[in-house]
Design a protein around this motif. Sequence first.
Motif, short mmCIF file in Angstrom:
data_model
loop_
_atom_site.label_atom_id
_atom_site.label_comp_id
_atom_site.label_asym_id
_atom_site.label_seq_id
_atom_site.Cartn_x
_atom_site.Cartn_y
_atom_site.Cartn_z
N ARG A 139 30.76 58.10 41.24
CA ARG A 139 30.12 57.03 40.47
C ARG A 139 30.82 55.71 40.74
N TYR A 140 30.11 54.64 40.44
CA TYR A 140 30.70 53.31 40.48
C TYR A 140 31.26 52.97 39.09
N VAL A 141 32.36 52.22 39.09
CA VAL A 141 32.98 51.75 37.86
C VAL A 141 33.37 50.30 38.06
N ALA A 142 33.83 49.67 37.00
CA ALA A 142 34.41 48.33 37.10
C ALA A 142 35.89 48.42 36.75
N ILE A 143 36.72 47.83 37.56
CA ILE A 143 38.18 47.88 37.34
C ILE A 143 38.69 46.47 37.07
N LYS A 144 39.35 46.33 35.93
CA LYS A 144 39.97 45.05 35.56
C LYS A 144 41.45 45.14 35.93
N VAL A 145 41.83 44.36 36.93
CA VAL A 145 43.20 44.39 37.44
C VAL A 145 43.94 43.17 36.89
N LEU A 146 45.12 43.41 36.33
CA LEU A 146 45.91 42.32 35.77
C LEU A 146 46.35 41.37 36.88
N ASN A 147 46.07 40.09 36.72
CA ASN A 147 46.38 39.11 37.77
C ASN A 147 47.88 38.92 37.97
N ASP A 148 48.63 39.02 36.88
CA ASP A 148 50.08 38.79 36.96
C ASP A 148 50.80 39.99 36.38
N PRO A 149 50.94 41.07 37.15
CA PRO A 149 51.56 42.28 36.61
C PRO A 149 53.02 42.12 36.23
N GLY A 150 53.65 41.02 36.69
CA GLY A 150 55.06 40.82 36.35
C GLY A 150 55.28 40.17 35.01
N ASP A 151 54.21 39.68 34.36
CA ASP A 151 54.32 38.98 33.08
C ASP A 151 54.31 40.00 31.96
N ALA A 152 55.39 40.13 31.22
CA ALA A 152 55.52 41.15 30.19
C ALA A 152 54.49 40.96 29.08
#
Length: 442
Positions: A139-152
């Motif tokens: 299936r297709y899904v939508a993935i929300k990826v954090l733009n700044d993974p280094g920001d706590a």
Amino acid sequence: MLELRFNTGPRAGERVRIRSETLIGREEADLILNDREVSRKHAVIRPTEEGFVIDDVGSLNGTLVNNVAVRAPTPLSDGDVIEVGQSEAHVSMQTTQTVSEEPRGADGTGSVGSYELGEVLRQDGMFTTHKAFQESLDRYVAIKVLNDPGDAEFRARFKREARILARLQHPNILPIYEQGEADGVPYLVVQYLDSEAALDDMVGEPVEPGRALRLVAQVLSALEHAHQQGVVHRNVKPTNILLPLPTWPMLTGFEIAKLLNDPSRERLTREGMAIGTPAYMAPEQTFGTEVDGRSDLYSVGIVLYELLTGQVPFVRDSAQAMLSAQAYEPPPPPRQLNPALPAEAETLLQTALMKEPSRRFQRAADMVVAVERLLFVVESSRQEDPIVKLYEEGVAAFKRGRWDVAVERLERLLSLDPSHEDVESLLETARMEQHAGRRRGH
């Protein structure tokens, strides 16, 4: 690859992807439709060098493509509508995509976890949302990826969104499937919607009041559910109201929501910092003070005001001026902007946009009641208008493929009001279908 999105019938709401020859039927088929109107072996979809074709295999009730009976192998195109028994399915021609120009995985492979990333659907200051393919569930899904993974702070807020959405199960709230982290990149997996439409696409001109009220009533129903779970959205606005179908809104954008009674008492935002979008923020949000569900209702009031009048109540040159207006200025009477609105609409909006939360609607359910009362007023006045009645009957006949009725109603409508451009287009199509049907009858 071909994808069928079922809108009606026993598989309504499902998506089925087809790569090879697929038999459709009630029994002993590759794609089973549990429907008495469907024959045991009803139709077959086959791949060809050019794409896919569908053929009826001797069914009792026939197979339709775009309201035309299938009597020979019929090529399928993107956007076609297939009808088998009570089932109506929209055709989407799919190709698997991999992102190479802007890889989002930490290793630059164009994937996140077990998901193969595709096109970018949306991007904001916090997230980049991709279309992605999940091979394990086909299936297709939508993935929300954090733009700044280094920001706590962002990472903590991201994890909070997953906890919030996991608690919210409602047909008008975009559901979450999974939250995880791969190679240091946090991601959130949510339902993929074929349509990229949002309520924001409708603003700018007044929307027909009945449609606006029906959409807002569903958004309020979603908020009532969220508030009962202790969740305040805090960022209700048109871009956060998706439209998978023109009559079906889905609320998203909970990433800055605040859990009431959160046992961890995490403070992800500094005290006194305003969170939200200025044009839609409640006065208490502009001060950075405590908010509750009534703040969301103020924002819904702004959204409804914009739908009914074509603009938000406060239009200013800067965010600070907008915040000041939300906090201290009364909104312009909506009937000044749209005199066609009934007086009851002005009363409802005045209540929703009170500066003091205690003077607004106290619950989303209370506002739903007021919206439905206004809808009754609007619909009652519409039923008395012969032009509206002819339009509704003509469109209904058009959707059902009753071409003679559609032509008759639409011709009468144009004779009364020649200004309906959309009616001219519908009438032209109905006449063509009517003519084609008569030729087939001979």
